[in-house]
Write a protein that holds these residues in place. Structure first.
Motif, PDB file in Angstrom:
ATOM      1  N   CYS A   5     -65.952  21.999  -4.956  1.00 19.49           N
ATOM      2  CA  CYS A   5     -66.508  20.820  -6.551  1.00 19.49           C
ATOM      3  C   CYS A   5     -67.473  20.276  -5.395  1.00 19.49           C
ATOM      4  CB  CYS A   5     -65.337  19.941  -6.593  1.00 19.49           C
ATOM      5  SG  CYS A   5     -64.117  20.653  -7.567  1.00 19.49           S
ATOM      6  N   VAL A   6     -68.033  20.433  -4.315  1.00 21.14           N
ATOM      7  CA  VAL A   6     -69.235  19.847  -3.972  1.00 21.14           C
ATOM      8  C   VAL A   6     -70.088  20.000  -4.353  1.00 21.14           C
ATOM      9  CG1 VAL A   6     -70.845  19.381  -1.555  1.00 21.14           C
ATOM     10  CG2 VAL A   6     -68.064  19.027  -1.892  1.00 21.14           C
ATOM     11  N   THR A   7     -71.356  19.286  -5.280  1.00 20.09           N
ATOM     12  CA  THR A   7     -72.307  19.620  -6.360  1.00 20.09           C
ATOM     13  C   THR A   7     -74.137  19.643  -5.819  1.00 20.09           C
ATOM     14  OG1 THR A   7     -70.696  21.326  -7.848  1.00 20.09           O
ATOM     15  CG2 THR A   7     -72.975  20.516  -8.191  1.00 20.09           C
ATOM     16  N   LYS A  39     -74.283  22.580  -3.874  1.00 17.12           N
ATOM     17  CA  LYS A  39     -74.362  23.686  -2.640  1.00 17.12           C
ATOM     18  C   LYS A  39     -75.342  25.488  -2.662  1.00 17.12           C
ATOM     19  CE  LYS A  39     -69.885  24.959  -1.733  1.00 17.12           C
ATOM     20  NZ  LYS A  39     -69.162  24.110  -3.931  1.00 17.12           N
ATOM     21  N   ASP A  96     -70.163  26.165  -6.924  1.00 14.20           N
ATOM     22  CA  ASP A  96     -69.678  24.467  -7.484  1.00 14.20           C
ATOM     23  C   ASP A  96     -69.875  24.906  -8.698  1.00 14.20           C
ATOM     24  OD1 ASP A  96     -72.348  25.029  -8.571  1.00 14.20           O
ATOM     25  OD2 ASP A  96     -73.613  23.735  -6.725  1.00 14.20           O
ATOM     26  N   ARG A  97     -69.512  23.195  -9.185  1.00 11.95           N
ATOM     27  CA  ARG A  97     -69.518  23.204 -10.665  1.00 11.95           C
ATOM     28  C   ARG A  97     -70.642  23.690 -11.267  1.00 11.95           C
ATOM     29  NH1 ARG A  97     -68.468  18.053  -7.815  1.00 11.95           N
ATOM     30  NH2 ARG A  97     -70.157  16.674  -9.063  1.00 11.95           N
ATOM     31  N   SER A 138     -71.527   9.624  -2.372  1.00 10.34           N
ATOM     32  CA  SER A 138     -70.603  10.405  -2.734  1.00 10.34           C
ATOM     33  C   SER A 138     -70.304  11.338  -2.201  1.00 10.34           C
ATOM     34  CB  SER A 138     -71.128  10.767  -3.828  1.00 10.34           C
ATOM     35  OG  SER A 138     -71.983  11.947  -4.170  1.00 10.34           O
ATOM     36  N   ASP A 187     -70.021  14.453  -2.633  1.00 10.13           N
ATOM     37  CA  ASP A 187     -71.511  15.605  -3.070  1.00 10.13           C
ATOM     38  C   ASP A 187     -72.136  15.241  -2.401  1.00 10.13           C
ATOM     39  OD1 ASP A 187     -70.146  16.890  -5.218  1.00 10.13           O
ATOM     40  OD2 ASP A 187     -71.336  15.432  -7.081  1.00 10.13           O
ATOM     41  N   GLU A 188     -72.556  14.305  -1.647  1.00 12.35           N
ATOM     42  CA  GLU A 188     -73.870  13.791  -1.552  1.00 12.35           C
ATOM     43  C   GLU A 188     -73.067  14.265   0.378  1.00 12.35           C
ATOM     44  OE1 GLU A 188     -76.191  10.682  -3.201  1.00 12.35           O
ATOM     45  OE2 GLU A 188     -74.505  10.071  -2.939  1.00 12.35           O
ATOM     46  N   ALA A 192     -72.786  18.045   0.817  1.00 16.27           N
ATOM     47  CA  ALA A 192     -73.456  18.854   0.713  1.00 16.27           C
ATOM     48  C   ALA A 192     -74.202  19.015   2.241  1.00 16.27           C
ATOM     49  CB  ALA A 192     -74.201  18.910  -0.146  1.00 16.27           C
ATOM     50  N   ARG A 200     -80.621  15.631  -4.529  1.00 15.75           N
ATOM     51  CA  ARG A 200     -80.006  16.228  -5.264  1.00 15.75           C
ATOM     52  C   ARG A 200     -81.698  17.161  -5.621  1.00 15.75           C
ATOM     53  NH1 ARG A 200     -76.180  16.500  -8.367  1.00 15.75           N
ATOM     54  NH2 ARG A 200     -75.862  18.526 -10.375  1.00 15.75           N
TER      55      ARG A 200
END
Length: 448
Positions: A187-189, A191, A196-197, A361, A363-364, A367, A410
């Motif tokens: 789910c990490v997005t 990548k 990922d999502r 987060s 995600d951050e 990644a 991002r």
């Protein structure tokens, strides 16, 4: 330390508990739950008993939360005379007694739980039905009064109940965290080049739903790995690794069936299964220590590179990993495991945890941890897709990027994703290691 408790010490503990109950009832004017362990014999505390109490406490507090009942006061003691908990709860005494009986009668270790409920006026509520004997299943009070069963028999039955219940709880807990780690990884997005999502990256035979199906299907395997570790804990560590081999092959079949033939988690079957086996070998108190967990993985796989890769030639090398060893001396995940996953220990996990501690987060932080792993390990998936030169150049480029931007924004990550996807590159080996980072992080957060 376990030790026998004298009768006078037990009586003093009982009197002290009664005084404390009266103080709390007067202060809060609310029903009180008094939780102790029902342990026969003079030894009232020890590692297994203490863990059983902690599990009962967790179940009680979870159910109070489920019921929406505020626990306005909580106090626990851990002494030779036993573990004790006192909880003032803002609910009707009858509802609390119903909950206490449900936990005592409806959970695996409940026969060892003694959860009394006192009304605000101090009277103790009775059970609607008598408790059953540990040994024969008859009324416990009658067996106790007549001393129908010798103390050693009761102690052995207690030990069996505790070990079986706690072992099952440990296996289920670790398996749940392992699946959660796989889900967090995918789910990490965004990548670079990975599912990922947002999309499938460089992959055409899988998407995020493929990973969700595969992750869920692997839960029984991870639980079994913990059980195998526990069953072989007294044997040399490599014996546990050997015992994991066939379940691992079976899990690969489960993965392919769940994913429609896509290789979603073959690397994780090895590395996460190894970690779960190591958890089974370790005392539960050691689970939150990443260095100890990774050291156990290293002990389990000692000598693997020599046994499985040394002596291979171009003609005898069959798998991609074996060919890369023959061609480039790359030991892959075997080498990482035998060294205690240094990329996870020294790079991925510290970056992940530092990022989360800074308020990044998932995600951050995830990644950045992935890129740190990519920069400091030899990702065999990159070699398979782009060759050794591409892998080395990519790792060097990512390392330079992280010096400038330790937690890439991002826009930077999306740019990397486009570049990897256009080049058909996928750092799948680093993604497997990111799952281990999440797992070790969750183990530190887990409250038994």
């Amino acid at each position: 330390m376990e030790r026998a408790v004298e009768l006078m010490e037990m009586l003093e503990a009982r009197d002290r508990r009664a005084r404390r109950q009266r103080e709390l009832l007067e202060r809060y004017r609310l029903p009180l739950i008094s939780f102790t362990m029902n342990i026969a014999g003079p030894v009232k505390n020890g590692p297994l008993i203490r863990r059983g109490f902690r599990l009962g406490r967790r179940l009680l507090l979870e159910q109070l939360e489920r019921m929406g009942v505020p626990c306005v006061f909580r106090e626990e003691r851990d002494e030779a005379a036993g573990c004790e908990g006192l909880y003032a709860a803002d609910a009707a005494p009858g509802a609390l007694k119903e909950l206490a009986c449900a936990l005592e009668d409806g959970t695996e270790l409940g026969r060892l739980f003694d959860m009394d409920v006192l009304t605000p006026k101090g009277s103790k509520l009775d059970r609607p039905s008598p408790r059953k004997c540990l040994i024969c299943g008859g009324p416990a009070k009658i067996c106790a009064r007549s001393r129908a069963h010798p103390v050693p028999e009761l102690q052995e039955r207690t030990r069996q109940l505790l070990e079986a219940g706690l072992n099952r709880h440990d296996a289920e807990t670790a398996a749940g965290l392992a699946v959660r780690a796989l889900l967090y990884e995918v789910c990490v997005t965004p990548k670079p080049g990975l599912v990922d999502r947002r999309g499938s990256g460089s992959h055409r035979d899988m998407d995020i739903f493929t990973f969700l199906r595969s992750s869920a299907a692997l839960w029984p395997y991870f639980a079994r790995c913990v059980q195998i570790g526990r069953e072989t804990a007294l044997q040399p560590a490599p014996e546990t690794f050997a015992a994991l081999r066939w379940p691992g092959k079976m899990a690969e079949g489960t993965m392919y069936a769940a994913s429609g033939g896509a290789n979603t988690h073959k690397g994780a079957v090895f590395s996460m299964g190894l970690l779960c086996g190591g958890l089974g070998r370790l005392d539960r108190d050691l689970w939150p220590q990443p260095e100890r967990v990774l050291a156990e993985a290293a002990a389990m796989t000692a000598g693997t590179v020599e046994r499985e890769l040394s002596g291979l030639t171009g003609e005898t090398a069959r798998t991609a990993g074996q060919r890369f060893y023959v061609q480039y001396g790359v030991t892959g995940v075997r080498g990482q495991a035998e060294a205690g996953f240094p990329a996870v220990r020294d790079w991925g996990l510290p970056v992940l945890e530092a990022g989360l501690a800074q308020g990044k987060s998932p995600d951050e932080a995830g990644a950045a941890a992935l890129l740190a792993l990519l920069a400091h390990t030899t990702d065999t998936n990159l070699i398979a897709r782009g060759g050794i030169r591409t892998q080395r150049e990519t790792a060097a480029r990512i390392e330079a990027l992280l010096r400038e931007e330790p937690y890439p924004c991002r826009e930077t990550l999306e740019r990397l994703d486009r570049a990897f996807t256009e080049g058909g590159l996928s750092p799948g080996g680093s993604a497997d290691l990111l799952s281990l980072c999440w797992m070790l992080h969750f183990l530190q957060e887990e409250d038994e």
